[in-house]
Design a protein around this motif. Structure first.
Motif, mmCIF file in Angstrom:
data_model
loop_
_atom_site.group_PDB
_atom_site.id
_atom_site.type_symbol
_atom_site.label_atom_id
_atom_site.label_comp_id
_atom_site.label_asym_id
_atom_site.label_seq_id
_atom_site.Cartn_x
_atom_site.Cartn_y
_atom_site.Cartn_z
ATOM 1 N N ALA A 167 23.548 13.488 19.582
ATOM 2 C CA ALA A 167 23.516 13.430 20.818
ATOM 3 C C ALA A 167 23.464 14.196 21.248
ATOM 4 N N ALA B 297 19.899 15.716 21.477
ATOM 5 C CA ALA B 297 18.910 15.240 22.239
ATOM 6 C C ALA B 297 19.331 15.501 23.783
ATOM 7 N N TYR B 298 20.759 15.919 24.118
ATOM 8 C CA TYR B 298 20.365 16.037 25.466
ATOM 9 C C TYR B 298 19.885 17.701 25.752
ATOM 10 N N GLN C 298 16.898 15.067 27.410
ATOM 11 C CA GLN C 298 16.908 13.737 27.360
ATOM 12 C C GLN C 298 16.783 12.857 28.097
ATOM 13 N N ASN D 72 19.668 8.812 28.854
ATOM 14 C CA ASN D 72 20.855 8.575 28.114
ATOM 15 C C ASN D 72 20.515 7.558 27.251
ATOM 16 N N ILE E 20 20.050 9.808 24.403
ATOM 17 C CA ILE E 20 21.219 10.278 23.333
ATOM 18 C C ILE E 20 21.641 8.879 23.183
ATOM 19 N N ALA F 186 17.102 13.267 17.018
ATOM 20 C CA ALA F 186 17.149 13.095 17.825
ATOM 21 C C ALA F 186 16.153 13.496 18.204
#
Length: 404
Positions: free
Chosen positions: A297, A300-301, A305, A307, A310, A352
């Motif tokens: 997560a 990914a952030y 990316q 929500n 994520i 991710a």
């Protein structure tokens, strides 16, 4: 759900449930009964079977000093929770009080059947679906949602967590020699790091650098050094390795990394609330699997990316650790724990990357909430021998001199 501060805590290794939790229990006894003449402590379940390897008895004795104390290991009495311990306090040659504690993971404890000490419900939502809907309605990113819920001192706290994580990697990279205990396991973080720097292939170099950072923090933990639960000490190498790599090798700003750390904490919070982060309750899927999910997560952030992406990354990170057993050789947080942290850090980046493109072509059939529920159900089905008891798996195949 409680504050994310309960997911990230700084303390001594090698285990949040078997070292940090018992230490906090002993602190409570010492502070509550300053006139104690003697304290008798009985460890049950997983705390009994792997307490020696996890230094449970040593941290309790150290914390209770100078009060005389006796530690007993009860391997036979059945208990509802595998991380149960009983403290019997004596004053004037009589029993003054008896308290039962349960170490529920991540250094959190429950006393005499009460809910986790120092806990207070803070988050109004308790599932990813609820949080996702709220964020969509209010046009919030996950880190903005966290900031909206947490108190005004949260940023300061997260900066201290970031610094402690980076420090755990730096210290681990600077150490060589043999880890304590009968396994006589060599520290390899520094050697891995040197090997990485000599690589000509950039992809291979980055992968080895990341592995060396995970080894560094995990070896610090195994040696009883100061680390950060993320969400536990057994999985304390995953998030710090990713942070260190993205900060020092890839040049990401500290402010953005801390935002990613908040999102990772939100994922860990959801897993703990809706399932568990205790290896003794659900195996290593609840520790390293949870850490991989948190790390996915966060990455990914950092990659910008959405929500939805994520959430997908967190789901992938946890889903593919389902059923992972906790079978520490000799009861130490070394084999397979250290290497497992390095592998999970790599898998977090993979998760991710996959989520980034999957969510562009299809809707996820398996939600994050579904996987958390599945992990919990799987943990219930796992036999006790594969849940931090050192009675099954690698623990009975790999030679160890450790005796109960």
């Amino acid at each position: 759900m409680q504050t994310i501060k309960e997911i990230y805590k700084i303390g001594p290794g090698p285990s949040s449930s078997h070292t940090f939790g018992p230490m906090r229990a002993a602190q409570y006894i010492k502070e509550t009964y300053p006139d104690a003449q003697k304290v008798e402590v009985t460890l049950f379940g997983s705390l009994a079977f792997t307490g020696k390897g996890h230094l449970t008895d040593m941290i309790i004795q150290k914390t209770l000093k100078p009060v005389p104390n006796e530690i007993r290991f009860d391997y036979k009495t059945p208990v509802e929770h595998p991380n149960t311990m009983e403290f019997k306090v004596y004053e004037n040659d009589e029993v003054k009080a008896v308290h039962s504690f349960v170490s529920i993971g991540g250094g959190k404890i429950e006393r005499d059947g009460e809910k986790a000490l120092e806990s207070k419900k803070l988050y109004p939502h308790t599932t990813m679906d609820e949080i996702h809907a709220y964020c969509k309605q209010n046009h919030l990113t996950f880190d903005e949602y966290v900031d909206q819920v947490e108190d005004k001192d949260f940023d300061t706290y997260m900066k201290s967590i970031y610094s402690a994580m980076i420090k755990s990697v730096k210290k681990g990279l600077s150490k060589t020699g043999v880890l304590p205990g009968s396994l006589k396991l060599d520290r390899v973080a520094s050697a891995l790091n040197q090997s990485a720097k000599s690589c000509d292939d950039l992809t291979e170099q980055n992968a080895l650098l990341l592995a060396s950072y995970a080894y560094a923090a995990s070896e610090q933990n195994a040696a009883g050094g100061i680390v950060v639960t993320a969400p536990t000490m057994g999985s304390c190498g995953v998030i710090p390795a990713l942070l260190y790599h993205y900060a020092y090798d890839l040049g990401y700003p500290k402010s953005k990394l801390i935002k990613g750390l908040k999102i990772a904490g939100l994922i860990g919070n959801l897993i703990q609330y809706n399932a568990t982060i205790s290896g003794a309750k659900a195996g290593c899927q609840a520790e390293v699997g949870a850490a991989c999910s948190m790390g996915a997560a966060m990455i990914a952030y950092l990659q910008g990316q959405t929500n939805s992406q994520i959430e997908c990354a967190a789901e992938i990170g946890l889903e593919h650790h389902l059923g992972l057993t906790c079978d520490p050789v000799g009861g130490y947080v070394m084999i397979p724990c250290i290497e497992r942290n390095a592998v999970a850090a790599q898998r977090a980046i993979d998760a991710a990357r996959l989520a980034k493109y999957l969510r562009n072509v299809k809707k996820n059939r398996v939600s994050f909430d579904m996987v958390v529920k599945t992990m919990n159900l799987t943990g219930i089905k796992l036999p006790m021998e594969l849940k931090e008891s050192a009675l099954g798996g690698l623990a009975v195949v790999v030679p160890s001199e450790e005796k109960k």
